[in-house]
Structure formats: C-alpha cells, structure tokens
Design an enzyme around this catalytic site. Structure first.
Site, PDB file in Angstrom:
ATOM      1  CD  GLU B  52     -25.240  -6.931  -7.637  1.00 57.17           C
ATOM      2  OE1 GLU B  52     -25.486  -5.702  -7.436  1.00 57.17           O
ATOM      3  OE2 GLU B  52     -25.902  -7.621  -8.432  1.00 57.17           O
ATOM      4  CG  PHE B 114     -28.138  -9.528 -21.929  1.00 56.51           C
ATOM      5  CD1 PHE B 114     -28.561  -8.199 -21.926  1.00 56.51           C
ATOM      6  CD2 PHE B 114     -28.505 -10.338 -20.872  1.00 56.51           C
ATOM      7  CE1 PHE B 114     -29.349  -7.705 -20.898  1.00 56.51           C
ATOM      8  CE2 PHE B 114     -29.284  -9.853 -19.842  1.00 56.51           C
ATOM      9  CZ  PHE B 114     -29.709  -8.534 -19.865  1.00 56.51           C
ATOM     10  CD  GLN B 115     -27.385  -8.715 -17.074  1.00 49.05           C
ATOM     11  OE1 GLN B 115     -27.296  -9.868 -16.651  1.00 49.05           O
ATOM     12  NE2 GLN B 115     -28.120  -7.796 -16.484  1.00 49.05           N
ATOM     13  CE  LYS B 164     -27.098 -19.679 -17.570  1.00 49.14           C
ATOM     14  NZ  LYS B 164     -28.244 -19.004 -18.190  1.00 49.14           N
ATOM     15  CG  MET B 472     -13.393  14.193   6.253  1.00 51.71           C
ATOM     16  SD  MET B 472     -12.546  14.503   7.789  1.00 51.71           S
ATOM     17  CE  MET B 472     -12.147  12.858   8.298  1.00 51.71           C
TER      18      MET B 472
HETATM   19  C1  LIG Z   1     -10.729   9.844   6.686  1.00 50.15           C
HETATM   20  C2  LIG Z   1      -9.544   8.991   6.980  1.00 50.15           C
HETATM   21  C3  LIG Z   1      -8.567   9.435   7.856  1.00 50.15           C
HETATM   22  C4  LIG Z   1      -7.495   8.631   8.191  1.00 50.15           C
HETATM   23  N1  LIG Z   1      -6.616   9.073   9.135  1.00 50.15           N
HETATM   24  C5  LIG Z   1      -5.703   8.210   9.633  1.00 50.15           C
HETATM   25  C6  LIG Z   1      -4.897   8.553  10.756  1.00 50.15           C
HETATM   26  O1  LIG Z   1      -4.988   9.636  11.313  1.00 50.15           O
HETATM   27  N2  LIG Z   1      -4.028   7.631  11.232  1.00 50.15           N
HETATM   28  C7  LIG Z   1      -3.913   6.383  10.662  1.00 50.15           C
HETATM   29  O2  LIG Z   1      -3.142   5.561  11.154  1.00 50.15           O
HETATM   30  N3  LIG Z   1      -4.632   6.059   9.591  1.00 50.15           N
HETATM   31  C8  LIG Z   1      -5.536   6.923   9.068  1.00 50.15           C
HETATM   32  N4  LIG Z   1      -6.311   6.535   8.013  1.00 50.15           N
HETATM   33  C9  LIG Z   1      -6.091   5.199   7.423  1.00 50.15           C
HETATM   34  C10 LIG Z   1      -4.897   5.200   6.467  1.00 50.15           C
HETATM   35  O3  LIG Z   1      -5.315   5.734   5.241  1.00 50.15           O
HETATM   36  C11 LIG Z   1      -4.370   3.756   6.257  1.00 50.15           C
HETATM   37  O4  LIG Z   1      -5.408   2.937   5.792  1.00 50.15           O
HETATM   38  C12 LIG Z   1      -3.802   3.131   7.499  1.00 50.15           C
HETATM   39  O5  LIG Z   1      -2.922   4.017   8.160  1.00 50.15           O
HETATM   40  C13 LIG Z   1      -3.063   1.853   7.143  1.00 50.15           C
HETATM   41  O6  LIG Z   1      -2.792   1.124   8.277  1.00 50.15           O
HETATM   42  P1  LIG Z   1      -1.792  -0.109   8.250  1.00 50.15           P
HETATM   43  O7  LIG Z   1      -0.550   0.250   7.541  1.00 50.15           O
HETATM   44  O8  LIG Z   1      -1.678  -0.598   9.637  1.00 50.15           O
HETATM   45  O9  LIG Z   1      -2.640  -1.251   7.492  1.00 50.15           O
HETATM   46  P2  LIG Z   1      -2.629  -1.799   5.986  1.00 50.15           P
HETATM   47  O10 LIG Z   1      -2.786  -0.730   5.021  1.00 50.15           O
HETATM   48  O11 LIG Z   1      -3.637  -2.913   5.987  1.00 50.15           O
HETATM   49  O12 LIG Z   1      -1.174  -2.419   5.811  1.00 50.15           O
HETATM   50  C14 LIG Z   1      -0.821  -3.582   6.471  1.00 50.15           C
HETATM   51  C15 LIG Z   1       0.668  -3.816   6.310  1.00 50.15           C
HETATM   52  O13 LIG Z   1       0.998  -4.999   7.032  1.00 50.15           O
HETATM   53  C16 LIG Z   1       1.650  -5.917   6.168  1.00 50.15           C
HETATM   54  N5  LIG Z   1       1.288  -7.268   6.608  1.00 50.15           N
HETATM   55  C17 LIG Z   1       0.211  -8.013   6.271  1.00 50.15           C
HETATM   56  N6  LIG Z   1       0.233  -9.201   6.867  1.00 50.15           N
HETATM   57  C18 LIG Z   1       1.363  -9.230   7.609  1.00 50.15           C
HETATM   58  C19 LIG Z   1       1.951 -10.205   8.462  1.00 50.15           C
HETATM   59  N7  LIG Z   1       1.380 -11.405   8.682  1.00 50.15           N
HETATM   60  N8  LIG Z   1       3.121  -9.897   9.060  1.00 50.15           N
HETATM   61  C20 LIG Z   1       3.731  -8.682   8.853  1.00 50.15           C
HETATM   62  N9  LIG Z   1       3.218  -7.742   8.044  1.00 50.15           N
HETATM   63  C21 LIG Z   1       2.041  -8.009   7.444  1.00 50.15           C
HETATM   64  C22 LIG Z   1       1.186  -5.579   4.791  1.00 50.15           C
HETATM   65  O14 LIG Z   1       2.122  -6.034   3.833  1.00 50.15           O
HETATM   66  C23 LIG Z   1       1.082  -4.057   4.864  1.00 50.15           C
HETATM   67  O15 LIG Z   1       2.299  -3.447   4.598  1.00 50.15           O
HETATM   68  C24 LIG Z   1      -7.362   7.350   7.612  1.00 50.15           C
HETATM   69  C25 LIG Z   1      -8.302   6.918   6.688  1.00 50.15           C
HETATM   70  C26 LIG Z   1      -9.398   7.708   6.387  1.00 50.15           C
HETATM   71  C27 LIG Z   1     -10.422   7.185   5.429  1.00 50.15           C
HETATM   72  C1  LIG Z   2     -17.623   6.716  -1.863  1.00 48.72           C
HETATM   73  C2  LIG Z   2     -16.995   7.962  -1.358  1.00 48.72           C
HETATM   74  N1  LIG Z   2     -17.299   9.153  -1.918  1.00 48.72           N
HETATM   75  C3  LIG Z   2     -16.731  10.290  -1.454  1.00 48.72           C
HETATM   76  C4  LIG Z   2     -15.839  10.266  -0.422  1.00 48.72           C
HETATM   77  C5  LIG Z   2     -15.185  11.555   0.083  1.00 48.72           C
HETATM   78  N2  LIG Z   2     -15.598  11.784   1.479  1.00 48.72           N
HETATM   79  C6  LIG Z   2     -14.808  11.478   2.525  1.00 48.72           C
HETATM   80  S1  LIG Z   2     -15.503  11.788   3.998  1.00 48.72           S
HETATM   81  C7  LIG Z   2     -16.890  12.407   3.266  1.00 48.72           C
HETATM   82  C8  LIG Z   2     -18.040  12.932   4.077  1.00 48.72           C
HETATM   83  C9  LIG Z   2     -18.783  11.863   4.803  1.00 48.72           C
HETATM   84  O1  LIG Z   2     -19.982  12.398   5.281  1.00 48.72           O
HETATM   85  P1  LIG Z   2     -20.822  11.641   6.377  1.00 48.72           P
HETATM   86  O2  LIG Z   2     -21.011  10.212   5.972  1.00 48.72           O
HETATM   87  O3  LIG Z   2     -22.040  12.391   6.675  1.00 48.72           O
HETATM   88  O4  LIG Z   2     -19.843  11.620   7.627  1.00 48.72           O
HETATM   89  P2  LIG Z   2     -19.330  12.891   8.512  1.00 48.72           P
HETATM   90  O5  LIG Z   2     -17.997  13.296   7.958  1.00 48.72           O
HETATM   91  O6  LIG Z   2     -20.353  13.956   8.400  1.00 48.72           O
HETATM   92  O7  LIG Z   2     -19.197  12.330   9.873  1.00 48.72           O
HETATM   93  C10 LIG Z   2     -16.768  12.357   1.868  1.00 48.72           C
HETATM   94  C11 LIG Z   2     -17.794  12.835   0.929  1.00 48.72           C
HETATM   95  C12 LIG Z   2     -15.527   8.992   0.108  1.00 48.72           C
HETATM   96  N3  LIG Z   2     -14.636   8.842   1.086  1.00 48.72           N
HETATM   97  N4  LIG Z   2     -16.138   7.873  -0.357  1.00 48.72           N
END
Ligand SMILES: Cc1cc2nc3c(=O)[nH]c(=O)nc-3n(C[C@H](O)[C@H](O)[C@H](O)COP(=O)(O)OP(=O)(O)OC[C@H]3O[C@@H](n4cnc5c(N)ncnc54)[C@H](O)[C@@H]3O)c2cc1C
Ligand SMILES: Cc1ncc(C[n+]2csc(CCOP(=O)(O)OP(=O)(O)O)c2C)c(N)n1
Ligand SMILES: [Mg+2]
Lengths: 165, 575
Positions: B52, B114-115, B164, B472
């Site tokens: 799921e 159940f469930q 259900k 990472m």
């Molecule tokens: C490993 C990792 C590294 C990351 N590194 C980076 C990084 O280096 N740089 C980066 O940018 N992000 C990075 N992120 C992602 C970061 O965590 C955020 O998810 C991201 O920056 C959020 O982007 P956002 O604000 O554009 O989008 P969202 O979080 O989706 O926010 C959208 C915003 O727009 C608003 N909105 C929605 N609809 C409308 C509309 N119609 N009109 C006006 N406003 C609206 C919402 O209210 C909200 O405030 C990383 C994530 C991971 C997992």
């Molecule tokens: C469900 C979940 N568990 C743990 C993490 C923490 N986490 C962030 S990046 C990462 C490593 C990902 O490894 P891989 O998929 O091999 O990608 P790589 O960084 O090696 O490119 C982990 C464990 C996460 N983001 N999501």
C-alpha cells in the site's frame, strides 16, 4: 520579545466528530498546554463555541491561531484581548466549616458577591463568578478554611458591543 | 443495475467516475471488499500495487505529473497504516490525494475488532482533512468535498475511512449532493492590490533582485507569467527542489536550485541580493540555513496562498496572500525593467568560477551519468527521484525545462518514493518518457512494485545509482563523525539487473564504465515493453557539494570537498 502571556481564544466550529481532537493536536504539537477549555453548543445548533485559555509566546500563539483557522471544521478563531472582551469564569468551592466558622466564611462570600448553594452542619458549597483574578482572590481567602473540593468552569469569552466573538 | 439497488460502494465508484478519476491505486482486503467489488466493470482502472505504500506513492506521482488528485484504496488496519508514509509524503509537499480506507463495521468500531485501527485518529496530523463515514447516503457528499478540499487552495491529502456496513449498505441518497463546507476557505480570493503595489515599488528600487520560485508557483500554473516577469525585470530566478520545472533551467536568467545542496551561484545570489521575492516557496529550513542570517540585509517578500506560512521561518517585509499566478498577473503590469546589468554580470562570473563539475576520469560517477541523461533527454522526460545523494546530484545536473517534469519527495524526504511515483507519473502522462533516478538503498524499499510496472506494461526506466552505501548518511558520517561508519553499508543487495529480468517483461542492464553511459542509457530508452532497470555501479564514497551544513548560514557554504585533514564542526541544525 517572547513574553509569556495568557490568551483567551474563541473558536467557532462545526459540530462534528473529531473537531476537538484536531484542535487539541494543534496545541499539543507545538508544546502548548491548554489551561482551560469550555465547549458548548452555539445558538445555531450546527455549530459549537469553544473558549480556550492557553499561555505562551505571542509568536507561538499567532501560529496556532493561523493553523486553527485552516482547519476545515473551524469557522472563526479569535484571540481576545481583555480590554475589548468580557471574560468570565465560575467556580464551586466546597468548604468544611462548622457552625463557629460559618459567619466568617459568609462574610468573605459577601465581599466577593459569592453565593452559598449548599449548606450542611459541617460543610458549605460556595459559587463564585467573575473574572479569573477575582476568583483567585476569593479562593485564596477561603483557603483559611479546609477546602475539600474545587471546580472551575474555565473561561468563557464574549466580545463587547458590535464586535463578533 | 438500477440506481435504486446500488450499494454504498457502487455509489462511491459512480461518484469517482463522475469526478473523472482514471486510476485507483490500491490493494484489497476484507473491509474494502464492497468497494473493490464495485470496481468490476467500472471504467476506472484499478492498479494493483504490491504494497500500500507503493500505491500511495503511485497516486502521488500521478498527481504531481498531472495536477489532478491521485486516488488510493486500501483495506482497514495494516492496509490503511501502510499508506501512512505515502500520506505524510503528500502532506509535506502539498500534493492533492484522496485516500479511501475500508473500516470494520460501525458496530464493531472501538472494540479492537479484527483489523481495526483508528485510522481517522492516527492520520489526523498528516492530512488536510479527513472523514469517518457515518451513513451510506452521505458517501457522495463526502467524496465531493474530499476532491474539492484536496485539489483547491493549498492542495493536500484527504482521507475517507469507510465502515464496511456503509459501503455494502443500500444507497438511497442523491448522487449529486451539495457540499457542506462553511468553514473551508481555499484562499483563492483576489490578492490585496495595495500590497501588490508596495511590492512593485520595492522592486523598482532594487538593483540586485532575486526571484525565488517554489512548488506553489508550479501548483498555481504561474510558469508563463513568472517567465514574463523575470524577463521584464531582468531578474535572475532560483528555484527550490520542488520548484524545479517552473522556470526553464536553460534560460540565461536561471540559477538552478538554491539551498543546502544548491548551486554555488544560486547561494551566492542569496547572500548578495538586495531583494528576494519568494513566489510559492515556504522558506524551508533546507534553503534558509541559519534563519537569523538569511538575506538579513535584503528586502524580503513572501507570496503564498497559505497565510500560516508568513513569518513562520523568517520575517519578511511584505506578505502577499493569494494564488501565485493571480498575484504575478497583478504585479506584472506594475513593474518595469530594472538596472541589473552589473548584478547579472556578477552572477555570470560566479557561474564561470563555480560551475557544477566533476572529474570525468577515474571511476564511474553519478554526476557523469546524470549529466549525460540530462543531455540525452533534453528536458523532455519526466525525472522522478528517490532520496539521497543521487537525488541532489539529479537536482543539480538534470536540467528541468517544463512544469510537472521533476518529481521528488522534499519535505518528508521519503526513501522508497521514487520508483512507485514514477509508475504513477507515467500512467498520468504516458506521452513523456519517465525516468526513476534511485539509490540502491531507497529502491530496495519499494522495488516490489516492479511487478506492478510489468503487469501494466509501464516502461519506466529505473536508474539505480548503486554506491553500495546509504550514501547520504555515509557522507555525513564521513564529514561530521570522523568517518565512523554506522549502519550504512548495503552489503547483501541483489544484482538489480538480474532481479529486473526475473519479472515477466522486465529488463535489466548493468553499467560499469563511464565509456558505456550513453550506450546503456540509449538501450533503456529503446525498451518499451515494461520497466527497465539499470544497475549503475558507481564510485562508493564520492561526496556531494556544494553543501551548507545544517544550521549554518548560507555564507558558510562549502563549495568543494575540503582537504582530507580539514575537520568540519558537527552541525548545529537538526537535519
Ligand atoms: C536530502 C534532501 C535535501 C534537500 N536539499 C534541498 C536544497 O538544497 N534546496 C531546496 O530547495 N530544497 C531541498 N530539499 C527539499 C526541502 O526539504 C523542501 O521540501 C523544499 O525546499 C520545499 O520547497 P517549496 O517550498 O517550493 O515547496 P512546498 O514545500 O511544496 O511548499 C509550497 C508552498 O507554496 C504554497 N502554495 C501552494 N499552492 C500555492 C498557490 N497556488 N499559490 C501560491 N502559493 C502556493 C504553499 O502554501 C507552500 O507554502 C531537500 C530535501 C531532501 C530530502
Ligand atoms: C524511509 C527513510 N529512512 C531513512 C531515511 C534517511 N536517509 C536519508 S538519505 C539516506 C540514504 C539513501 O541511500 P541510497 O538510497 O542508497 O541513496 P544514496 O544516498 O546512496 O544516493 C537515508 C538512509 C530517509 N530519508 N527515509
Ligand atoms: Mg546508495
């Protein structure tokens, strides 16, 4: 900057299951304690009125109010300042007082416009209404007797004049 | 079957059809039987996932690729709880989704039947709204409200828990009822003209403006007016991870992604700009770094549909509540060209001095593969990523040109998202080639959906950037914990190419040498009978830069790998 203040928030909500849980979560998630909570049906039976007293930083509460306003079941949400709203509370205080102490207890009640709503040989129940400070003062005075039980309703609030609560 | 004899489940499916639903992603069980039964003979296609969580990510990918809500259907208890990671992922990134879960019969609720799981209660903090159905006849109204709430204003997931007895009960109600949502305000009203004029006036004084475009600009379909605005102002544009696609990255005004792993020039622009105009970004902590330092001498402007975002991470000088497109439509005629030549020259200088680069010699590098992929797909493919180093390198090297062609889990950072989301994206938009860029760790969390992709002949190309590490996390241990590796070695992983071949209709390829990159990618592009997995055996311990250490100011960005003896402070920020 981040001074902790007591806030009295009025929330007008749809009368639906889960509403209270959703609202409580908004507070709990941000580590805010709810000091008192009153829920009652409003004049239109489809909606309820909640009055929530909570203390915390103004900034944190602002966030909470914005988040509450976003909930689909919340119609309105207002943080009321004391000067433009009527805020009242009621308390019931059960005292163990014998006949000798009774007169003094009644004098204190009279001063605070409190009522005795139950009276026996050994005890009495005092009902006091007003703002929270008045309740605190009265209860403090009554502590010189043995307070057996204390129940407070929590605050209810209504905006003055033409303002909407 | 005559309408008079419909069950609740049949009424539900009828309403889903009327709402234009093409696909339902799900997996059945006892409490959901009446709904699955009603799908027999429906024009809605059921995509049977293998888990799921996969179903929920597929619905999410479908939604991000099309802008329409994705629909999930699961049974009660464990079926429903398996969707929760998918619900969180959608919730964090404002993705429209409707999740339907079966529930035990109403008279058994609360008895640990159940469930039985309190799914309504459990998911409450992770949804935009939710319902526990109380009668058969209210199903159409609730469904209509759910789609409306999920897809308007700031989108998000809506869950409907359906006992259900109500899905199997006799439906005698109205299939086209009115909605009853007096408290819901999507925030799509007209923007405040005064504020827009103030923003125009602030812009007119700026010499070093920076437009920050986020996911909200994409959700608002504001890409065209954004382009017009940037070109009229002559202002550079950086995007968030989730804003990629709203502004063509090949455009001379484009700076690519900013933030923790953004381009050096985008982050330099953040440090040196005199005005930042955020359009639909929520100033996430991964872009602002140390909040008190972020753009502290610049005029800060925040345009967002959700007023609860205002002042949450940083204080701004102007807040404008409204739909990004509506606000920009109003703003565009009020502004003129700014004197930005010098500023653009400075930024071009940074682009030359600090380009995204990597060593092409030596071992096989993720960056190199992604660079070639970007060149070969020319911004025409949909790129879906998982979470990790590969995700960030893909964000840097895969140039995104069109809206809805870059899908990534940002706010939740959910490993396991990429591949199933790519399957959903393909079903939503089969005209585009779809690439899932995944790590060896994340892929193993949802790779069972290869079966789903095979059965449905979904020709998603899965690029497994296989560094045999949870890369990472390994990088953080290397940089901040003296390279003390703990729980990051992925020994014991399968041969992903062979694994793919073991699914009927699946294809597997292995990539070992840089010289073969183009050839292997082309082979994958040419295979369209089902999913194709490329097991790319890349360098094990490459580190990702630029990097703003968590909690540090943007000024403290580390642009290149520090010398081996240079020890970094443990970060102060959370993640
Ligand atoms: C490993 C990792 C590294 C990351 N590194 C980076 C990084 O280096 N740089 C980066 O940018 N992000 C990075 N992120 C992602 C970061 O965590 C955020 O998810 C991201 O920056 C959020 O982007 P956002 O604000 O554009 O989008 P969202 O979080 O989706 O926010 C959208 C915003 O727009 C608003 N909105 C929605 N609809 C409308 C509309 N119609 N009109 C006006 N406003 C609206 C919402 O209210 C909200 O405030 C990383 C994530 C991971 C997992
Ligand atoms: C469900 C979940 N568990 C743990 C993490 C923490 N986490 C962030 S990046 C990462 C490593 C990902 O490894 P891989 O998929 O091999 O990608 P790589 O960084 O090696 O490119 C982990 C464990 C996460 N983001 N999501
Ligand atoms: Mg890896």
């Amino acid at each position: 900057m981040n001074t902790i203040k007591m806030h009295t928030i009025s929330v007008y909500v749809a009368n639906r299951p889960g509403v209270l849980a959703r609202i409580a979560q908004v507070f709990a998630r941000r580590g805010f304690n709810i000091d008192s909570l009153v829920v009652s049906p409003s004049i239109d039976g489809r909606y309820s009125r909640m009055t929530i007293a909570s203390q915390g930083s103004a900034e944190g509460l602002e966030q909470i109010i914005l988040q509450l306003g976003k909930l689909v079941d919340v119609m309105r949400c207002v943080d009321h300042a004391t000067d433009v709203a009527v805020i009242r509370e009621m308390a019931l205080v059960k005292l163990r007082v014998d006949t000798e102490q009774r007169t003094e207890a009644l004098q204190i009640c009279e001063h605070f416009a409190a009522k005795t709503v139950d009276l026996t040989e050994k005890s009495m129940i005092v009902m006091i209404t007003g703002n929270s400070e008045k309740l605190d003062a009265c209860i403090n005075m009554l502590r010189k007797f043995e307070v057996v039980e204390l129940v407070r309703t929590g605050k209810v609030v209504m905006a003055r004049g033409d303002e909407e609560t | 079957m005559s309408e008079a004899k419909m069950t609740g489940g049949e009424a539900l499916v009828r309403c889903l059809e009327n709402a234009g639903v093409q696909y339902i992603f799900g997996l059945p069980g006892g409490a959901a039987l009446p709904m699955f039964d009603a799908l027999v003979g429906s024009k809605i296609k059921l995509i049977l996932a293998r888990h799921e969580q996969g179903a929920a990510h597929m619905a999410d990918g479908y939604a991000r690729a099309t802008g329409k809500p994705g629909v999930v259907l699961a049974t009660s208890g464990p079926g429903a709880t398996n969707t929760i990671t998918g619900i969180l992922t959608a919730h964090m990134d404002s993705v429209p989704m409707v999740v339907l879960t079966g529930q035990t019969i109403s008279s058994m609720i609360g008895k640990d039947a159940f469930q039985e799981a309190d799914v309504f209660g459990t998911t409450m903090p992770l949804v935009k709204h939710s319902y526990l159905i109380k009668s058969t006849n209210e199903i159409p109204r609730v469904l209509r409200e759910a789609f409306y709430i999920a897809s308007t204003g700031r989108p998000g997931p809506v869950l409907i828990d359906i006992p259900k007895d109500y899905s199997s009960g006799l439906f005698t109600g109205d299939l086209y009822p009115e909605m009853d949502l007096p408290g819901y305000n999507p925030g799509t009203g007209e923007p405040d003209e005064n504020v827009v004029m103030q923003i125009a006036s602030a812009l007119s004084k700026s010499r070093r403006p920076l437009i920050l475009a986020g996911h909200g600009a994409l959700l608002a379909d504001a890409n065209e007016v954004l382009l017009a605005l940037a070109e009229k102002l002559k202002a550079p544009v950086t995007t968030t991870l989730l804003g990629k696609g709203v502004f063509p990255e090949s455009h001379p005004l484009a700076l690519g992604m900013l933030g923790m792993h953004g381009t050096a020039y985008a982050n330099k622009a953040v440090v040196e700009c005199d005005l930042i105009l955020s359009v639909g970004s929520r100033y996430d902590d991964r872009i602002i770094g140390k909040a008190s330092m972020f753009c502290r001498n610049a005029v800060r402007i925040h345009i967002d549909i959700d007023a609860a975002e205002f002042g949450r991470m940083i204080k701004c000088d102007y807040y404008c509540k409204g739909d990004a497109r509506k606000v920009l439509d109003m703003l565009l005629p009020q502004v003129g060209e700014l004197k930005t030549e010098e500023w653009l020259q400075t930024l071009d200088g940074y682009k030359e001095r600090y380009p995204l680069n990597y060593k092409k010699r030596g071992g096989l590098k993720m960056q190199h593969i992604l660079d070639v992929l970007s060149e070969m797909t020319k911004g025409q493919a949909i790129i879906v990523t998982d979470v990790g180093q590969h995700q960030m390198w893909a964000a840097q090297f895969c140039k995104t040109e069109h809206p809805h062609t870059w899908l990534s889990s940002g706010g939740a950072g959910t490993m396991g998202y990429g591949f199933p989301a790519a399957v959903g994206a393909y079903l939503g938009n089969p005209k585009r080639q779809v690439w899932a860029v995944v790590g060896d760790g994340g892929f193993q969390m949802t790779m069972c959906e290869l079966a789903t992709a095979c059965v449905n002949k979904v020709p998603v190309k899965v690029l497994v950037l296989n560094n045999r590490y949870l890369g990472m996390v390994r990088q953080w241990q290397t940089l901040f914990y003296d390279d003390r590796k703990s729980g990051v070695d992925l020994d014991g992983s399968p041969d992903f190419a062979k694994l793919a071949e073991s699914f009927p209709g699946g294809k597997g390829l292995t990539l070992k040498r840089a010289a073969d990159i183009r050839k292997v990618l082309q082979k994958a592009m040419d295979y369209n009978e089902g999913p194709c997995v490329i097991d790319a055996l890349v360098e094990k311990t490459d580190n990702l830069f630029p990097m703003i250490p968590p909690g540090a100011a943007v000024e403290d960005m580390i642009i290149e790998e520090p010398r081996a003896n240079h020890k970094l402070e443990k970060p102060t920020g959370s993640t």
